[in-house]
Design a protein around this motif. Structure first.
Motif, PDB file in Angstrom:
ATOM      1  N   ILE A  68     -35.981 -15.418  -5.990  1.00  0.00           N
ATOM      2  CA  ILE A  68     -36.566 -16.638  -5.856  1.00  0.00           C
ATOM      3  C   ILE A  68     -35.096 -17.392  -5.140  1.00  0.00           C
ATOM      4  N   ASP A  69     -34.048 -17.424  -5.383  1.00  0.00           N
ATOM      5  CA  ASP A  69     -32.887 -18.031  -4.599  1.00  0.00           C
ATOM      6  C   ASP A  69     -32.720 -17.451  -3.280  1.00  0.00           C
ATOM      7  N   ILE A  70     -32.838 -16.156  -3.062  1.00  0.00           N
ATOM      8  CA  ILE A  70     -32.949 -15.559  -1.893  1.00  0.00           C
ATOM      9  C   ILE A  70     -33.745 -16.229  -0.890  1.00  0.00           C
ATOM     10  N   CYS A  71     -34.862 -16.227  -1.228  1.00  0.00           N
ATOM     11  CA  CYS A  71     -36.292 -16.821  -0.604  1.00  0.00           C
ATOM     12  C   CYS A  71     -35.891 -18.231  -0.341  1.00  0.00           C
ATOM     13  N   GLU A  72     -35.650 -19.152  -1.334  1.00  0.00           N
ATOM     14  CA  GLU A  72     -35.509 -20.421  -0.903  1.00  0.00           C
ATOM     15  C   GLU A  72     -34.264 -20.811  -0.146  1.00  0.00           C
ATOM     16  N   GLN A  73     -33.254 -19.950  -0.328  1.00  0.00           N
ATOM     17  CA  GLN A  73     -31.927 -20.156   0.632  1.00  0.00           C
ATOM     18  C   GLN A  73     -32.296 -19.807   2.067  1.00  0.00           C
ATOM     19  N   LEU A  74     -33.123 -18.975   1.973  1.00  0.00           N
ATOM     20  CA  LEU A  74     -33.532 -18.416   3.583  1.00  0.00           C
ATOM     21  C   LEU A  74     -34.510 -19.692   4.428  1.00  0.00           C
ATOM     22  N   ALA A  75     -35.332 -20.019   3.458  1.00  0.00           N
ATOM     23  CA  ALA A  75     -35.884 -21.237   3.937  1.00  0.00           C
ATOM     24  C   ALA A  75     -35.226 -22.335   4.219  1.00  0.00           C
ATOM     25  N   ILE A  76     -34.231 -22.718   3.501  1.00  0.00           N
ATOM     26  CA  ILE A  76     -33.308 -23.757   3.981  1.00  0.00           C
ATOM     27  C   ILE A  76     -32.589 -23.555   5.193  1.00  0.00           C
ATOM     28  N   ASP A  77     -31.889 -22.394   5.160  1.00  0.00           N
ATOM     29  CA  ASP A  77     -30.855 -22.142   6.441  1.00  0.00           C
ATOM     30  C   ASP A  77     -31.800 -21.993   7.608  1.00  0.00           C
ATOM     31  N   ARG A  78     -33.135 -21.310   7.636  1.00  0.00           N
ATOM     32  CA  ARG A  78     -33.953 -21.275   8.702  1.00  0.00           C
ATOM     33  C   ARG A  78     -34.266 -22.774   9.192  1.00  0.00           C
ATOM     34  N   ALA A  79     -34.665 -23.585   8.371  1.00  0.00           N
ATOM     35  CA  ALA A  79     -35.033 -24.979   8.594  1.00  0.00           C
ATOM     36  C   ALA A  79     -33.771 -25.791   9.169  1.00  0.00           C
ATOM     37  N   LYS A  80     -32.776 -25.631   8.712  1.00  0.00           N
ATOM     38  CA  LYS A  80     -31.647 -26.203   9.117  1.00  0.00           C
ATOM     39  C   LYS A  80     -31.174 -25.934  10.642  1.00  0.00           C
ATOM     40  N   ALA A  81     -31.393 -24.383  10.795  1.00  0.00           N
ATOM     41  CA  ALA A  81     -31.002 -23.950  12.203  1.00  0.00           C
ATOM     42  C   ALA A  81     -32.292 -24.177  13.000  1.00  0.00           C
ATOM     43  N   LEU A  82     -33.471 -24.372  12.696  1.00  0.00           N
ATOM     44  CA  LEU A  82     -34.452 -24.889  13.501  1.00  0.00           C
ATOM     45  C   LEU A  82     -34.383 -26.276  14.069  1.00  0.00           C
ATOM     46  N   PHE A  83     -33.977 -27.057  13.161  1.00  0.00           N
ATOM     47  CA  PHE A  83     -34.098 -28.503  13.437  1.00  0.00           C
ATOM     48  C   PHE A  83     -32.649 -29.052  13.562  1.00  0.00           C
ATOM     49  N   GLY A  84     -31.649 -28.209  13.303  1.00  0.00           N
ATOM     50  CA  GLY A  84     -30.300 -28.817  13.384  1.00  0.00           C
ATOM     51  C   GLY A  84     -30.056 -29.945  12.143  1.00  0.00           C
ATOM     52  N   ALA A  85     -30.568 -29.813  11.079  1.00  0.00           N
ATOM     53  CA  ALA A  85     -30.337 -30.800  10.031  1.00  0.00           C
ATOM     54  C   ALA A  85     -29.169 -30.482   9.178  1.00  0.00           C
ATOM     55  N   GLU A  86     -28.701 -31.676   8.580  1.00  0.00           N
ATOM     56  CA  GLU A  86     -27.634 -31.421   7.628  1.00  0.00           C
ATOM     57  C   GLU A  86     -27.863 -30.880   6.354  1.00  0.00           C
ATOM     58  N   HIS A  87     -29.257 -31.302   5.894  1.00  0.00           N
ATOM     59  CA  HIS A  87     -29.602 -31.005   4.656  1.00  0.00           C
ATOM     60  C   HIS A  87     -31.122 -30.697   4.622  1.00  0.00           C
ATOM     61  N   VAL A  88     -31.609 -29.906   3.935  1.00  0.00           N
ATOM     62  CA  VAL A  88     -33.039 -29.520   3.824  1.00  0.00           C
ATOM     63  C   VAL A  88     -33.441 -29.188   2.383  1.00  0.00           C
ATOM     64  N   ASN A  89     -34.475 -30.006   1.921  1.00  0.00           N
ATOM     65  CA  ASN A  89     -35.243 -29.838   0.805  1.00  0.00           C
ATOM     66  C   ASN A  89     -36.730 -28.971   1.135  1.00  0.00           C
ATOM     67  N   VAL A  90     -36.980 -27.810   0.441  1.00  0.00           N
ATOM     68  CA  VAL A  90     -38.059 -27.166   1.068  1.00  0.00           C
ATOM     69  C   VAL A  90     -39.225 -27.302  -0.217  1.00  0.00           C
ATOM     70  N   GLN A  91     -38.661 -27.949  -1.239  1.00  0.00           N
ATOM     71  CA  GLN A  91     -39.496 -27.847  -2.282  1.00  0.00           C
ATOM     72  C   GLN A  91     -41.117 -28.576  -2.359  1.00  0.00           C
ATOM     73  N   SER A  92     -41.108 -29.600  -1.424  1.00  0.00           N
ATOM     74  CA  SER A  92     -42.260 -30.410  -1.685  1.00  0.00           C
ATOM     75  C   SER A  92     -43.550 -29.917  -1.499  1.00  0.00           C
TER      76      SER A  92
END
Ligand SMILES: Cc1ncc(COP(=O)(O)O)c(C=O)c1O
Length: 428
Positions: A68-92
């Motif tokens: 699960i950690d692998i999946c969530e971390q990939l979602a976070i890293d990809r969202a950060k890369a896509l949008f150039g954001a400093e921090h992303v929470n993907v759980q909402s």
């Protein structure tokens, strides 16, 4: 795999098959909808749904979360890369929950917030009276200019100076023009407020750099993942690390957001959906996603031009995003009547308020259309122009059976020419 449902629950199986047939046979123009890829659909139907993983990658309340950690971390890293954001929470779980969590991270009950009026294109969670947001915080609203139907930034500044809100919310559900987030930043700075951008509708355009970017200027950005971003139903919160209004606080803004999502307002995350978010974010990082978003803009513009040429008034006179708002007062049919009539022809749209709508929200004067879903199906600008001309003819001649027949024929022709999910065969 889906065949298990057929034998264990034929009633649900029959509804699923019915929904696939409905999606395949209609021209989907509801501006908030899209078609997630088969890979995204597949990910949501996996064993990831079985796991409890309260907490965040590396810091969970249950064991067994290595995958699960692998999946969530990939979602976070990809969202950060896509949008150039400093921090992303993907759980909402959804856009509304993301907005509630964002508010709760920085506001106390009763705090003042300035956001866009629902009647001018805002969202329920931007302080509508019927929403928890409107009950819990003191929302004041800005609208659009009466003549241009566009945001008037000078007027918003004036209102902000009067209201002195703690938070300004920019973003909309039914605004067909670009939003100038830098202007909103200046307004927020002038009154010492946080700026939150709800980019739910336009996230795909932002990702493709085809809409002014809120990431660099907003303190908090919320988005759904299922509209122009074309992911699974869900949401994310992106934010700056620094808390502009509380730089000496015990927690930075990212920590406040994370604890506001969990444990503040949610329990166990939807791990199957978070993994599907990661899959869709990987898709959005491909160069073809930019081409897709360019086509969304071109196709929506072509639809608008054809409707306008046929005498239907477009709110603001046109579009520069993925959606159009039609003022049907120009042709004497209500939004509710238009939605029903178009449904009969297989054109899926939704009735919508227009700015300063003389009619009631239950049957308003407007119709909202979007180009994202049919662009995913592969339709071209020429197809969109044909849809516009045929739709206008039907709306102007609602009792004419040949106008209805012509519209049905176009829907049948285009849905057969651009098959939806040809790889899904539910009849095996
Ligand atoms: C601007 C905006 N914010 C938030 C939401 C809420 O998203 P959800 O329906 O996932 O709760 C929507 C949904 O349409 C929206 O348009």
């Amino acid at each position: 795999m889906l065949n298990f449902i057929a034998s264990s629950d034929p009633k649900i199986w029959s509804a699923i098959k019915g929904e696939l047939a409905r999606q395949r046979s209609g021209l989907e123009m509801i501006a908030s909808e899209n078609f997630a890829s088969p890979a995204v659909l597949e990910t949501m139907g996996t064993v990831l749904t079985n796991k409890y993983s309260e907490g965040y990658p590396g810091k969970r309340y249950y064991g067994g979360n290595e995958f699960i950690d692998i999946c969530e971390q990939l979602a976070i890293d990809r969202a950060k890369a896509l949008f150039g954001a400093e921090h992303v929470n993907v759980q909402s779980h959804a856009g509304s929950q993301a907005n509630l969590s964002a508010y709760a991270a920085i506001l106390k009950a009763g705090d003042k917030v300035l956001a866009m009026d629902l009647a001018c294109g805002g969202h329920l969670t931007h302080g509508a009276k019927v929403s928890f947001t409107g009950k819990n915080y003191q929302f004041q609203h800005y609208g659009v200019d009466k003549d241009t139907e566009r945001l008037d930034y000078d007027k918003i500044l004036f209102t902000a100076q009067e209201v002195r809100p703690k938070l300004i919310v920019a973003g909309a559900s039914a605004y067909p023009r670009q939003i100038n987030f830098s202007k909103f930043r200046q307004i927020a700075d002038a009154v010492g407020a946080y700026l939150m951008v709800d980019m739910a509708h336009i996230a795909g355009l932002v990702a493709a750099k085809l809409h002014p970017d809120p990431i660099a200027v907003a303190d908090i950005i919320t988005t759904t993942t299922h509209k122009t971003l074309r992911g699974p139903r869900g949401a994310m919160i992106l934010c700056a690390l620094n808390d502009r209004l509380d730089p000496e606080g015990k927690k930075n803004l990212a920590q406040k957001i994370d604890s506001s999502v969990f444990p503040g307002s949610q329990g166990g995350p939807l791990d199957h959906v978070i993994a599907a978010k990661a899959v869709s974010l990987h898709e959005a990082l491909q160069p073809s996603f930019v081409d897709y978003q360019k086509s969304v803009l071109a196709n929506t513009a072509a639809l608008g031009s054809a409707l306008a040429a046929a005498g239907i008034r477009l709110v603001t006179g046109g579009t520069d995003n993925h959606l159009l708002l039609l003022d049907l007062n120009s042709i004497n049919i209500t939004g509710g009547e238009a939605e029903k009539l178009l449904d009969q022809a297989g054109f899926f749209t939704n009735k919508n308020m227009i700015p300063n709508d003389p009619r009631k929200p239950t049957d308003p004067s407007g119709l909202r259309l979007g180009g994202a879903a049919l662009t995913t199906r592969g339709l071209t600008a020429t197809d969109f122009a044909s849809i516009g001309t045929t739709m206008a003819n039907l709306l102007k001649n609602p009792t004419n059976s040949s106008a209805l027949k012509e519209a049905k024929e176009l829907a049948t022709h285009l849905t057969q020419a651009y098959p939806l999910y040809p790889e899904l065969n539910y009849d095996r």
